[in-house]
Design a protein around this motif. Structure first.
Motif, short mmCIF file in Angstrom:
data_model
loop_
_atom_site.label_atom_id
_atom_site.label_comp_id
_atom_site.label_asym_id
_atom_site.label_seq_id
_atom_site.Cartn_x
_atom_site.Cartn_y
_atom_site.Cartn_z
N PRO A 1 40.30 32.21 38.84
CA PRO A 1 41.17 32.27 40.02
C PRO A 1 41.34 33.70 40.54
O PRO A 1 42.44 34.28 40.50
CB PRO A 1 42.49 31.70 39.51
N TYR A 2 40.25 34.28 41.00
CA TYR A 2 40.26 35.63 41.57
C TYR A 2 39.40 35.64 42.82
O TYR A 2 38.44 34.88 42.94
CB TYR A 2 39.72 36.66 40.56
N ASP A 3 39.73 36.54 43.71
CA ASP A 3 38.91 36.81 44.88
C ASP A 3 38.01 38.00 44.51
O ASP A 3 38.48 39.13 44.40
CB ASP A 3 39.81 37.16 46.07
N PHE A 4 36.73 37.73 44.27
CA PHE A 4 35.83 38.75 43.75
C PHE A 4 35.10 39.49 44.88
O PHE A 4 34.59 38.87 45.81
CB PHE A 4 34.77 38.13 42.84
N LEU A 5 35.05 40.81 44.75
CA LEU A 5 34.12 41.62 45.52
C LEU A 5 32.99 41.98 44.58
O LEU A 5 33.20 42.70 43.59
CB LEU A 5 34.80 42.89 46.04
N GLU A 6 31.80 41.49 44.85
CA GLU A 6 30.64 41.74 43.99
C GLU A 6 29.76 42.81 44.64
O GLU A 6 29.23 42.61 45.73
CB GLU A 6 29.82 40.46 43.81
N LEU A 7 29.61 43.94 43.96
CA LEU A 7 28.80 45.03 44.45
C LEU A 7 27.63 45.25 43.50
O LEU A 7 27.82 45.44 42.29
CB LEU A 7 29.63 46.31 44.56
N ALA A 8 26.43 45.22 44.05
CA ALA A 8 25.21 45.45 43.26
C ALA A 8 24.64 46.81 43.63
O ALA A 8 24.27 47.05 44.77
CB ALA A 8 24.19 44.36 43.54
N LEU A 9 24.58 47.71 42.64
CA LEU A 9 24.04 49.05 42.86
C LEU A 9 22.56 49.02 42.50
O LEU A 9 22.19 49.02 41.33
CB LEU A 9 24.78 50.08 42.00
N LEU A 10 21.71 48.98 43.52
CA LEU A 10 20.27 48.82 43.31
C LEU A 10 19.51 50.00 43.91
O LEU A 10 19.93 50.56 44.92
CB LEU A 10 19.79 47.51 43.96
N PRO A 11 18.39 50.38 43.28
CA PRO A 11 17.65 51.56 43.76
C PRO A 11 16.76 51.24 44.96
O PRO A 11 16.06 50.23 44.98
CB PRO A 11 16.80 51.95 42.54
#
Length: 314
Positions: free
Chosen positions: A192-202
């Motif tokens: 039960p969370y509002d997720f901000l998903e950040l992917a650090l990709l090269p």
């Protein structure tokens, strides 16, 4: 009536040497957040250099939950991580802060977001049979066998990923069903969370590879060989344990046992770390719907901050 917003949580995901920790600490400098490590190697005590664990001074300033929680002799599962992470997130949210989960263990992130399947328990006898077959034919041959039984799982595993190939084959034999099907059936709703998903990709993998080589050399110069030697003296360890299967530790251990030279050890360690990064990137691009940021951008911490502020805005 509008539905109340779920409490926010930030996920900072990326391959090794992508600058995840620096970005997370930059958030902690400017926002009311607390950090949770998502790293299957940093859970082990006394394994500092080879896991790129923040040093004691850094951890004093930027506390990370789920670091240094078990002995290198122990095992720590994705299920245990999920339980521990959700408990930590609840405490952080109750204190009026935002949990920031940062790391590179994609299985842990997936377990957090989607839950875990009710998979059959390990069968030592069956595992011994699989190991014997691998010793005779090699893990790539067993990977090819898995590709017939469970194409979806095989597609995301490296042909020499012994631990995961073994487990996937074991599940196929014990349940008479592919692991991918069991996982798909048992996926739970997100927490039960509002997720901000950040992917650090090269944007350029060759630059990330240079970072990996430079960091591995720094680990060696800082005393990784001595760290492994001290671990072997202090604990009852073997190369079968998850802690000593960690990239870098296995290569140093085998060099200490005279299996190859220090130069070969360095080359093997760097190669293994690059392969790890490749698997992490594959997980991120195939299994998550995260917003992508270029981990090679010198302004990455500021970009993570700005994206987080927009996400947290009312």
């Amino acid at each position: 009536m509008t539905t109340p917003r779920l409490p926010p949580a930030i996920l900072i995901m990326g391959p090794t040497a992508s600058g995840k920790t620096a970005a997370a600490m930059a958030l902690a400098d400017r926002l009311p957040v607390e950090l949770i490590s998502v790293d299957s190697a940093q859970v082990f005590r006394d394994m500092d250099l080879g896991t790129a664990k923040p040093d004691a001074d850094t951890l004093a300033r930027y506390p990370h939950r789920l670091i240094d929680i078990i002995s290198p002799e122990a095992r720590y599962s994705a299920a245990q991580f999920r339980e521990d992470a959700l408990a930590a997130m609840a405490e952080i949210t109750a204190a009026g802060k935002v949990p920031v989960l940062v790391g590179g263990t994609m299985l842990y992130f997936r377990a957090l977001l989607l839950g875990l399947a009710d998979l059959p328990k390990a069968d030592p006898a069956l595992r011994a049979e699989i190991d014997a077959e691998a010793a005779q034919h090699g893990w790539p041959a067993l990977h090819a066998k898995l590709a017939v039984l469970d194409p979806s799982t095989a597609a995301r595993l490296h042909p020499t990923d012994a631990q995961r190939i073994q487990r996937a084959l074991e599940i196929c034999h014990l349940s008479s069903r592919p692991m991918s099907a069991l996982l798909a059936e048992s996926e739970q709703q997100r927490p039960p969370y509002d997720f901000l998903e950040l992917a650090l990709l090269p944007s350029d993998r060759s630059v990330l590879h240079e970072r990996i080589a430079r960091r591995f050399d720094e680990m060696l110069l800082s005393g990784l060989d001595d760290e492994v030697r001290a671990l072997r003296e202090r604990y009852t360890l073997s190369l079968d344990l998850p802690s000593m299967r960690c990239v870098g530790y296995r290569q140093v251990w085998e060099a200490q046992d005279g299996l190859y030279s220090k130069q070969d050890m360095r080359d093997r360690g760097i190669f293994a770390t690059r392969q790890l990064a490749k698997r992490q990137i594959t997980w991120l691009t195939n299994s998550f719907s995260a917003e992508t940021l270029d981990c090679l951008d010198p302004n990455l911490p500021q970009q993570v901050f700005e994206r987080t502020v927009r996400f947290l805005a009312p």
